[in-house]
Design an enzyme around this catalytic site. Structure first.
Site, mmCIF file in Angstrom:
data_model
loop_
_atom_site.group_PDB
_atom_site.id
_atom_site.type_symbol
_atom_site.label_atom_id
_atom_site.label_comp_id
_atom_site.label_asym_id
_atom_site.label_seq_id
_atom_site.Cartn_x
_atom_site.Cartn_y
_atom_site.Cartn_z
ATOM 1 N N ARG A 139 -23.116 -16.069 -2.320
ATOM 2 C CA ARG A 139 -23.378 -16.890 -1.825
ATOM 3 C C ARG A 139 -22.857 -17.888 -3.955
ATOM 4 O O ARG A 139 -22.571 -18.746 -3.557
ATOM 5 C CB ARG A 139 -24.230 -17.622 -1.313
ATOM 6 C CG ARG A 139 -23.967 -17.543 0.246
ATOM 7 C CD ARG A 139 -24.077 -18.815 0.862
ATOM 8 N NE ARG A 139 -26.220 -18.332 0.507
ATOM 9 C CZ ARG A 139 -27.253 -17.277 0.962
ATOM 10 N NH1 ARG A 139 -26.686 -16.902 2.354
ATOM 11 N NH2 ARG A 139 -28.527 -16.930 0.190
ATOM 12 N N THR A 183 -28.120 -12.349 -0.618
ATOM 13 C CA THR A 183 -26.907 -12.539 -0.169
ATOM 14 C C THR A 183 -26.337 -13.728 -1.551
ATOM 15 O O THR A 183 -25.262 -14.333 -1.756
ATOM 16 C CB THR A 183 -26.186 -13.398 0.579
ATOM 17 O OG1 THR A 183 -27.655 -14.461 0.989
ATOM 18 C CG2 THR A 183 -26.545 -12.028 1.717
ATOM 19 N N GLY A 199 -34.398 -11.194 4.007
ATOM 20 C CA GLY A 199 -34.637 -10.397 4.809
ATOM 21 C C GLY A 199 -36.365 -10.055 5.850
ATOM 22 O O GLY A 199 -36.698 -9.421 5.963
ATOM 23 N N THR A 258 -39.665 -15.467 1.167
ATOM 24 C CA THR A 258 -38.171 -15.103 0.540
ATOM 25 C C THR A 258 -37.367 -16.386 0.045
ATOM 26 O O THR A 258 -37.063 -17.192 0.719
ATOM 27 C CB THR A 258 -37.090 -13.908 1.203
ATOM 28 O OG1 THR A 258 -36.901 -14.871 2.452
ATOM 29 C CG2 THR A 258 -38.253 -13.141 1.592
ATOM 30 N N ASN A 278 -38.608 -18.543 5.991
ATOM 31 C CA ASN A 278 -39.559 -18.544 6.626
ATOM 32 C C ASN A 278 -40.620 -17.865 6.365
ATOM 33 O O ASN A 278 -40.932 -16.769 5.890
ATOM 34 C CB ASN A 278 -38.697 -19.027 7.883
ATOM 35 C CG ASN A 278 -37.258 -17.670 8.108
ATOM 36 O OD1 ASN A 278 -36.662 -17.674 6.786
ATOM 37 N ND2 ASN A 278 -38.566 -16.164 8.439
ATOM 38 N N ASP A 323 -38.408 -21.162 11.597
ATOM 39 C CA ASP A 323 -37.582 -20.815 10.689
ATOM 40 C C ASP A 323 -37.027 -21.855 9.664
ATOM 41 O O ASP A 323 -35.863 -21.892 8.979
ATOM 42 C CB ASP A 323 -36.711 -19.265 10.975
ATOM 43 C CG ASP A 323 -35.348 -19.803 10.362
ATOM 44 O OD1 ASP A 323 -35.963 -18.832 9.291
ATOM 45 O OD2 ASP A 323 -34.199 -19.894 10.693
ATOM 46 N N LYS A 350 -34.185 -27.678 5.995
ATOM 47 C CA LYS A 350 -33.860 -27.155 7.624
ATOM 48 C C LYS A 350 -33.670 -28.432 8.248
ATOM 49 O O LYS A 350 -33.238 -28.620 9.686
ATOM 50 C CB LYS A 350 -33.897 -25.586 7.705
ATOM 51 C CG LYS A 350 -32.944 -24.913 7.331
ATOM 52 C CD LYS A 350 -33.524 -23.440 7.675
ATOM 53 C CE LYS A 350 -32.217 -22.465 8.157
ATOM 54 N NZ LYS A 350 -32.305 -21.031 8.415
ATOM 55 N N CYS A 623 -25.738 -6.256 17.444
ATOM 56 C CA CYS A 623 -23.964 -7.103 16.591
ATOM 57 C C CYS A 623 -23.233 -8.858 16.889
ATOM 58 O O CYS A 623 -22.865 -9.538 16.196
ATOM 59 C CB CYS A 623 -22.660 -6.428 18.066
ATOM 60 S SG CYS A 623 -23.420 -4.655 18.625
ATOM 61 N N CYS A 626 -22.450 -10.950 13.320
ATOM 62 C CA CYS A 626 -21.705 -10.836 13.296
ATOM 63 C C CYS A 626 -20.196 -11.216 14.208
ATOM 64 O O CYS A 626 -18.969 -12.192 14.441
ATOM 65 C CB CYS A 626 -20.491 -9.232 12.895
ATOM 66 S SG CYS A 626 -21.488 -9.837 11.038
HETATM 67 C C1 HEC Z 1 -22.730 -7.662 9.093
HETATM 68 C C2 HEC Z 1 -21.494 -7.930 10.676
HETATM 69 C C3 HEC Z 1 -21.628 -6.712 11.390
HETATM 70 C C4 HEC Z 1 -22.090 -6.426 11.853
HETATM 71 C C5 HEC Z 1 -23.585 -6.708 13.529
HETATM 72 C C6 HEC Z 1 -21.413 -5.777 13.417
HETATM 73 N N1 HEC Z 1 -20.136 -5.217 13.151
HETATM 74 FE FE1 HEC Z 1 -18.484 -4.705 13.693
HETATM 75 N N2 HEC Z 1 -16.944 -5.551 12.327
HETATM 76 C C7 HEC Z 1 -17.803 -6.216 11.440
HETATM 77 C C8 HEC Z 1 -16.468 -6.628 10.689
HETATM 78 C C9 HEC Z 1 -15.979 -7.440 9.738
HETATM 79 C C10 HEC Z 1 -15.312 -5.564 11.465
HETATM 80 C C11 HEC Z 1 -13.649 -5.438 11.015
HETATM 81 C C12 HEC Z 1 -13.740 -4.226 10.273
HETATM 82 C C13 HEC Z 1 -12.201 -4.111 9.484
HETATM 83 O O1 HEC Z 1 -11.429 -5.431 8.937
HETATM 84 O O2 HEC Z 1 -12.060 -3.369 9.805
HETATM 85 C C14 HEC Z 1 -15.991 -4.412 11.961
HETATM 86 C C15 HEC Z 1 -15.458 -4.015 13.710
HETATM 87 C C16 HEC Z 1 -15.647 -3.109 14.437
HETATM 88 C C17 HEC Z 1 -15.035 -2.882 15.692
HETATM 89 C C18 HEC Z 1 -13.332 -2.864 15.824
HETATM 90 C C19 HEC Z 1 -12.374 -3.673 16.090
HETATM 91 C C20 HEC Z 1 -11.613 -3.550 15.436
HETATM 92 O O3 HEC Z 1 -10.556 -3.374 16.697
HETATM 93 O O4 HEC Z 1 -11.043 -3.094 14.588
HETATM 94 C C21 HEC Z 1 -15.464 -2.652 16.616
HETATM 95 C C22 HEC Z 1 -15.381 -1.472 17.759
HETATM 96 C C23 HEC Z 1 -17.067 -3.573 16.418
HETATM 97 N N3 HEC Z 1 -17.130 -3.730 14.449
HETATM 98 C C24 HEC Z 1 -18.293 -2.907 16.700
HETATM 99 C C25 HEC Z 1 -19.578 -2.914 16.207
HETATM 100 C C26 HEC Z 1 -20.971 -3.233 17.444
HETATM 101 C C27 HEC Z 1 -20.335 -2.788 18.730
HETATM 102 C C28 HEC Z 1 -21.336 -4.451 16.651
HETATM 103 C C29 HEC Z 1 -23.026 -3.603 17.331
HETATM 104 C C30 HEC Z 1 -23.311 -2.399 17.465
HETATM 105 C C31 HEC Z 1 -21.063 -4.618 15.844
HETATM 106 N N4 HEC Z 1 -19.921 -4.309 15.666
HETATM 107 C C32 HEC Z 1 -21.765 -5.527 13.910
HETATM 108 C C33 HEC Z 1 -19.087 -7.038 11.191
HETATM 109 C C34 HEC Z 1 -20.307 -6.444 11.762
#
Ligand code: HEC
Length: 696
Positions: A139, A183, A199, A258, A278, A323, A350, A623, A626
């Site tokens: 940031r 960050t 964290g 933090t 938090n 938080d 917040k 997951c 993101c």
């Molecule tokens: C911190 C952020 C973050 C987290 C947490 C995360 N991802 Fe991702 N993921 C990304 C990003 C950014 C990309 C794109 C990477 C690229 O451009 O090649 C991606 C790409 C992917 C892709 C490939 C998609 C494609 O079409 O190229 C898959 C499948 C995927 N993630 C599944 C998961 C799964 C399942 C989880 C949890 C277990 C997860 N991701 C957790 C950020 C995250």
């Protein structure tokens, strides 16, 4: 059919990266930039996060003003790879722009032309390991006497030569095995640079800030924000005092606090103010079961800049359990209040109240609600403490629909303060969320592997409630009278950009929809706008280069959920860019290429409901931050129901277990068992089919 589409598509993405890197190695260096002190000046430079030590994001420049915006246009733009989030503010020193994108990849650029001078990539993905799972992107950066400073997700603080991008020193500020990650921006105080970390949402973390010698990277001092185990002895009197406000075995949970975002150096008093976060975990019933204030969580703490010794604190949320951290930006100014000149610190954390604090001694001067806040009736000015609504602490067996939500009524997007209008320009929002306890508070513990660990759970039976849609607005706030003077309604868009204000009577702000707007600072009339083609979170800056005024900002959505954020941005097709504007400039962005990425279905795939159910859990544990809650991607990461990769279990294993897309920000999940990966596949296929059905 599906496969063919994918190969072509991946080639396009690859070409994008190759194209970028072919220009990025450029080593042409500029004359060493002259030393620019971060003090009151003519506004030619923007040398620190909020421009000056006041952190007010205000510029005295007037060449671009409310009378000539019909002449304001795009001077140039610079395309960035899609994997590099653009959520920080650039710095401008002597006609050179410096900015960080993604995982602290630093760029130096000629401000008049956008010509790349150098690029530095600290290769975070090689070393960050599981910390990648918490990644939002950097940031902010700092500048002092010919050096650029940045911190990295894995916890390094790095000093670069501003003229060349060469590494001068690098200091590891955390334990690589803990859950601390960075960050936020570093801050400069005289000859030291100070850095915090995040964290506490993920791991049992005890927060601290550390100061380093800006020339050598040698550690000068460290201040912990919460007490450790009393059996180990206290580092200082402040920790001994703080420990009296905790109970149980809090140190086993780290405690939190933090300093993951805001700090402000006060040259007048030679202090650094830190905004603490938090508790770890959020739920106080776990970390300090008998209650207590839990110092110094959710506080503004003043430290001596030379020694790091405690000077005073003001706790914004005693006994925090939501938080509600106090980590949002803090601005310094002098205000005349009841006929008296007061040196003040202003912050809108917040929790939905706007605070004016006397920075001489940390006494609260005033605090009023700027957004919906049903956790407290008011802040008592005698005691400085909130008059809380007891139900908001979600006693066991209850749930509470709380405003603001854990996102906060004001987030990391900075506010700005214009001394000419006396107004603060604040990106604000009303968002609620439901708080209820984790099911087994007594035996609750942190789960490993950097997953969100907050100590909350589902609402007890019969207590579930629908959370109403949020709303966002830009508020012009009078800090003396503690009231809103005007507002620009942003409807359902709740995550809009930080603001900048100028002596040209301007307030500049980007929105989640991709609209960059300029308003008159005194009345809030919209007088200019530009389609930036992507969501904006970052705050703009303005500066002089070759005697001409420019406005620059980074464009790139960070949203992981599109709800309330206008249209969802597509991770692959969105343009992340640096945009620079000037009077009489006439450049244009290429038209947006609409690429339709269809929801994929594999007709032969047989969904197993039990596996899909496991997938829901795994997805919302690892997951969703993101990829978006319930697979609603908002642009921070690919939309998985439109991605080819989950259709093929081998590809999914490669991405997750082997980390094949780690270099682009997709964390590796090396420990994830096959059963969970299969679960994810079934959940994604099931959801894709449901969405297709509901469309037809
Ligand atoms: C911190 C952020 C973050 C987290 C947490 C995360 N991802 Fe991702 N993921 C990304 C990003 C950014 C990309 C794109 C990477 C690229 O451009 O090649 C991606 C790409 C992917 C892709 C490939 C998609 C494609 O079409 O190229 C898959 C499948 C995927 N993630 C599944 C998961 C799964 C399942 C989880 C949890 C277990 C997860 N991701 C957790 C950020 C995250």
């Amino acid at each position: 059919m599906i496969k063919k589409y994918s190969v072509g598509f991946l080639t396009t993405i690859l070409a994008l990266f190759v194209g970028f890197f072919s220009i990025s190695g450029c080593s042409e260096s500029k004359e060493a930039v002259k030393v620019a002190e971060v003090v009151e000046d003519d506004g030619a430079d923007w040398p620190s996060f909020g421009r000056t030590y006041k952190e007010d994001h205000y510029s005295p420049l007037t060449e671009i003003n409310d009378q000539n915006l019909d002449r304001l246009g795009l001077a140039w733009s610079f395309d960035l790879p899609v994997s590099q989030s653009g959520i920080s503010a650039p710095l401008a020193i002597d006609g050179v722009l410096y900015f960080a994108v993604g995982h602290s990849v630093i760029h130096a650029m000629e401000a008049t032309t956008g010509k790349l001078l150098w690029e530095y990539d600290p290769k975070v993905f090689d070393v960050a390991g599981k910390k990648m799972r918490a990644g939002w992107g950097v940031r902010g950066i700092a500048y002092s006497k010919g050096k650029i400073f940045t911190a990295t997700l894995d916890g390094r603080l790095i000093a670069l030569e501003a003229a060349t991008g060469k590494l001068i020193w690098s200091a590891m500020t955390v334990d690589p095995e803990d859950g601390r990650y960075i960050t936020g921006a570093p801050w400069i105080m005289k000859d030291k640079v100070i850095i915090g970390h995040g964290g506490a949402d993920y791991a049992p973390i005890r927060g601290y800030v550390t100061a380093y010698d800006e020339n050598t990277g040698e550690q000068a001092w460290r201040f912990y924000t919460v007490p450790g185990n009393p059996a180990d002895g206290f580092e200082n009197d402040a920790m001994e005092m703080a420990a009296k406000t905790w109970n149980g075995e809090w140190w086993k949970f780290g405690g939190g606090g933090t300093v993951w975002n805001a700090m402000t150096y006060d040259a007048e008093y030679n202090r650094i103010y830190i905004g603490t976060g938090n508790g770890a975990p959020w739920n106080q019933k776990i970390r300090s079961p008998e209650g207590g204030d839990n110092l110094f969580l959710c506080s503004v703490v003043a430290l001596d800049a030379d020694t790091g010794e405690y000077v005073w604190h003001y706790q914004i949320n005693p006994g925090e359990t939501w938080d509600f951290n106090a980590a949002m930006d803090m601005q310094l100014t002098d205000l005349t209040i009841d006929g008296q000149r007061r040196s003040v610190l202003m912050t809108a954390p917040k929790n939905g109240f706007f605070y004016v604090i006397d920075r001489k001694d940390g006494k609260l001067i005033s605090a009023e609600k700027f957004a919906k806040a049903n956790w407290a009736e008011r802040i008592d000015l005698e005691t400085g403490r909130p008059v809380e609504n007891p139900a908001a602490r979600y006693p066991v067996g209850t749930a509470y629909l709380m405003f603001p939500s854990a996102w906060g009524a004001h987030g990391v997007e900075p506010m700005s303060y214009n001394p000419n209008t006396g107004l603060v320009y604040l990106p604000a929002r009303d968002l609620g969320n439901l708080y209820a306890n984790a099911s087994d508070l007594k035996n609750w513990d942190f789960k490993p592997d950097m997953v969100l660990n907050v100590g909350l759970g589902a609402a007890p039976k019969g207590q579930g409630q629908k959370v109403p849609p949020g709303k966002g607005w830009l508020a012009a706030w009078n800090p003396v009278e503690q009231k809103e003077v005007w507002r620009v309604d942003m409807g359902l868009k709740t995550h809009n950009g930080g603001t900048m204000t100028t002596a040209g009577n301007l307030v500049v702000q980007g929105q989640a929809t991709g609209e960059l707007s300029i308003y008159t600072a005194d009345t809030g009339k919209k007088i200019w706008s530009f389609d930036a083609q992507n969501g904006i979170m970052a705050q703009p800056i303005t500066y002089l280069a070759d005697g001409k005024q420019y406005i620059s900002l980074l464009v790139g959505s960070r949203a992981s959920s599109h709800k309330g954020n206008g249209k969802p941005w597509n991770y692959y097709t969105q343009k992340r860019r640096l945009l620079t504007f000037a009077l009489d400039a006439k450049a244009e962005l290429p038209p947006v290429e609409e690429i339709d990425l269809p929801i994929l279905d594999d007709a032969e795939f047989v969904v197993d409901d039990e596996k899909a159910l496991l997938g829901v859990k795994v997805f919302h544990r690892n997951c969703f931050v993101c990829h978006g809650a319930r697979l609603n991607s908002g642009g921070a990461a690919p939309d998985l129901i439109r991605s080819l990769i989950p259709t093929d279990i081998d590809l999914l294993v490669e991405v997750l277990n082997e980390g094949s897309q780690r270099e682009n920000g997709m964390p590796q999940f090396e420990e994830m068992p096959m059963s969970e990966i299969e679960g994810l596949q079934h959940y994604i296929r099931k959801t894709a089919r449901q969405r297709l059905k509901s469309k037809n």
